[in-house]
Design a protein around this motif. Structure first.
Motif, PDB file in Angstrom:
ATOM      1  N   UNK A 167       4.095  -5.815  -8.600  1.00 45.36           N
ATOM      2  CA  UNK A 167       3.622  -4.485  -7.932  1.00 45.36           C
ATOM      3  C   UNK A 167       2.268  -4.641  -7.067  1.00 45.36           C
ATOM      4  N   UNK A 168       1.502  -5.353  -7.884  1.00 41.38           N
ATOM      5  CA  UNK A 168      -0.054  -5.281  -7.019  1.00 41.38           C
ATOM      6  C   UNK A 168       0.175  -5.999  -5.759  1.00 41.38           C
ATOM      7  N   UNK A 169       0.896  -6.819  -5.463  1.00 41.65           N
ATOM      8  CA  UNK A 169       1.239  -7.617  -4.128  1.00 41.65           C
ATOM      9  C   UNK A 169       1.796  -6.507  -3.203  1.00 41.65           C
ATOM     10  N   UNK A 170       2.914  -5.676  -4.037  1.00 39.96           N
ATOM     11  CA  UNK A 170       3.527  -4.528  -3.020  1.00 39.96           C
ATOM     12  C   UNK A 170       2.690  -3.618  -2.483  1.00 39.96           C
ATOM     13  N   UNK A 215       7.671   1.137  -5.752  1.00 40.96           N
ATOM     14  CA  UNK A 215       8.069   1.866  -6.659  1.00 40.96           C
ATOM     15  C   UNK A 215       9.223   1.070  -7.479  1.00 40.96           C
ATOM     16  N   UNK A 216       9.871   0.380  -6.512  1.00 40.89           N
ATOM     17  CA  UNK A 216      10.809  -0.559  -7.143  1.00 40.89           C
ATOM     18  C   UNK A 216      10.484  -1.552  -8.577  1.00 40.89           C
ATOM     19  N   UNK A 217       9.043  -2.011  -7.945  1.00 44.14           N
ATOM     20  CA  UNK A 217       8.744  -2.795  -8.956  1.00 44.14           C
ATOM     21  C   UNK A 217       7.956  -2.090 -10.349  1.00 44.14           C
ATOM     22  N   UNK A 218       7.682  -1.022 -10.021  1.00 39.91           N
ATOM     23  CA  UNK A 218       6.902   0.015 -11.062  1.00 39.91           C
ATOM     24  C   UNK A 218       8.143   0.392 -11.995  1.00 39.91           C
ATOM     25  N   UNK A 219       9.075   0.851 -11.468  1.00 40.37           N
ATOM     26  CA  UNK A 219      10.181   1.679 -12.013  1.00 40.37           C
ATOM     27  C   UNK A 219      11.097   0.467 -12.794  1.00 40.37           C
ATOM     28  N   UNK A 220      11.085  -0.773 -12.412  1.00 39.45           N
ATOM     29  CA  UNK A 220      11.702  -1.787 -13.128  1.00 39.45           C
ATOM     30  C   UNK A 220      10.741  -2.344 -14.317  1.00 39.45           C
ATOM     31  N   UNK A 221       9.327  -2.354 -14.101  1.00 38.52           N
ATOM     32  CA  UNK A 221       8.662  -2.776 -15.264  1.00 38.52           C
ATOM     33  C   UNK A 221       8.624  -1.704 -16.164  1.00 38.52           C
TER      34      UNK A 221
END
Length: 483
Positions: free
Chosen positions: A26-29, A38-44
């Motif tokens: 998410x940081x790299x995104x 959003x995809x990374x944060x929602x998944x986490x």
């Protein structure tokens, strides 16, 4: 009776840790603004929430984990990590369907390195980093990491360590299993940082260096470039990859003793001597034919030969050249490397040298037993006698491995694929290698397979990563009988 509540708590803890490992992606995104934040944060968030509910729901339960619970936790946890690990792919703009997302996730977690992505460089940066992170997580095993912190959770970890340990033996560096797990991860992280720094010095960008450091030490082979390591033409980068792929394929206890200056413990390892000897002999045997058929200069031909041999034997799967373009005979030799595997206790997949060594030593001694039927001829590895139980276990493993390869190849060929492709896809999946032969060669990908075949190959990846028995034992009636 199986303690399912204890299993639930452990799996909850694993999912919580798994969710935290999504945050660097998410940081790299966020930094690259590639649209996948959003995809990374929602998944986490989803993964951490489910893990928290499982962990705190069973927080007061008895945590008596026995061998059966250990095998069940490892198998089910890898299944759950595969399901939650595919969320970033499903929630992103890649528009992956479930079979593709499962395949890519399991290929990452099992460090296989096969991919369905047709344009890797167009993939959002955060998602691409998560793809590399799955391999680093699966390399030494997230459960081995978690074993190190399980005392804080009131959970014992020995059965989990044994169930997930890559190889027929799990050497201890310390009498306490938690200390062993910690020291293995210290070595793993230290080498990952070191190779990342060297990649950066060699000319990679920071982002590329970090990604390739993760997948090199995991012997995974995922790259940020469509051409894999062939994109980086620098000899320094390629030789660096060779050295660290070799180290990643070495038993981490051997590396640990080497770092402590106990070189006698290193060279007294029969498996390590066999490992380095085979690599040297194969390089000597194949360099001249590769130079001849490739038309490259001596140094480039030597480098490509060494790179491909180390990459395939350690099941990393990086490529710098198309070994299927040389000659049919050379193609078959490189295909054979898919059945090697490096050392037990390393991050590599495959059969492992210790099993090959035991098999060939026992077969050689059998001739002596035939000539001298009354003689007691013990089999020794590292100067210690190998028990009949271990020999039987290894022989059974090799037989079942061969059976799965044969039956799997038949199933894939029945789905309408040519025999070379079927052989290559099954061998590389169960061996956790990546590239193979046929339509899944070093310059190809797995996108053309139908959904059923992708799911089937994903299952073979899990079987290979967990050393067959960890999963297959769940399908026996003996496992589920109360005792």
């Amino acid at each position: 009776m199986i303690h399912f509540k204890a299993i639930g708590k452990v799996m909850g803890a694993l999912l919580m840790l798994f969710a935290l490992m999504m945050l660097p992606g998410a940081a790299f995104a966020y930094y690259f603004q590639t649209g996948d934040l959003d995809a990374m944060l929602q998944s986490a968030f989803v993964t951490f929430t489910v893990g928290s509910l499982m962990f705190f729901s069973f927080s007061r339960q008895d945590q008596n984990i026995r061998k059966r619970e250990g095998y069940l936790i490892v198998s089910v946890s890898w299944f759950l990590m595969s399901l939650f690990g595919m969320l970033p792919y499903l929630l992103s703009d890649l528009a992956m369907d479930i079979p593709d997302a499962i395949f890519e996730t399991i290929s990452g977690l099992t460090t296989t390195g096969a991919t369905i992505l047709t344009d890797i460089e167009a993939t959002p940066k955060g998602l691409l980093f998560w793809r590399s992170m799955t391999q680093w997580i699966g390399g030494l095993g997230i459960i081995v990491l978690t074993v190190a912190i399980f005392p804080l959770l009131g959970i014992g970890g020995i059965e989990l360590f044994v169930a997930e340990s890559p190889g027929p033996t799990s050497d201890k560096l310390h009498p306490r299993i938690q200390e062993t797990a910690k020291r293995l991860w210290y070595v793993y992280m230290g080498l990952t940082i070191l190779v990342g720094v060297l990649y950066f010095i060699g000319g990679m960008t920071f982002y590329d260096a970090v990604n390739h450091a993760l997948t090199t030490m995991a012997t995974g082979g995922f790259s940020t470039k469509n051409d894999s390591l062939a994109f980086f033409t620098s000899p320094f980068i390629q030789y660096t990859a060779i050295v660290f792929m070799f180290l990643a394929g070495t038993n981490f206890t051997v590396i640990y003793f080497g770092l402590r200056g106990k070189l006698d413990r290193v060279w007294n390892s029969d498996e390590f001597r066999a490992y380095i000897t085979v690599v040297i002999l194969m390089v000597l045997f194949l360099t001249i034919p590769v130079v001849y058929y490739s038309g490259e200069g001596i140094e480039k031909g030597f480098r490509d030969t060494l790179f491909q041999i180390v990459s395939l034997i350690t099941t990393t799967g990086y490529v710098t050249a198309d070994y299927t373009s040389y000659h049919n005979g050379l193609t078959m030799v490189f295909f054979m490397f898919l059945f090697f595997g490096a050392s037990a206790g390393s991050t590599s997949g495959g059969i492992k040298f210790i099993r090959h060594l035991t098999f060939f030593k026992n077969s050689w001694l059998e001739f002596k037993r035939i000539v001298h039927p009354r003689a007691v001829v013990p089999l020794k590895i590292n100067g210690e006698r190998v028990t009949g139980k271990i020999i039987t276990h290894i022989m059974n493993f090799l037989l079942i491995y061969l059976m799965i390869f044969t039956i799997g190849s038949i199933i894939v060929s029945l789905m309408g694929y040519d025999l070379l492709t079927a052989f290559g896809a099954v061998a590389t999946s169960i061996g956790n290698v990546g590239p193979a032969i046929g339509r899944v060669g070093p310059m190809d990908n797995f996108a053309f397979f139908d959904p059923f075949t992708k799911i089937f190959l994903s299952f073979l990846m899990l079987l290979g990563r967990l050393e067959l028995f960890t999963i297959l034992v769940l399908f026996t009636p003996y496992f589920w009988r109360a005792n």
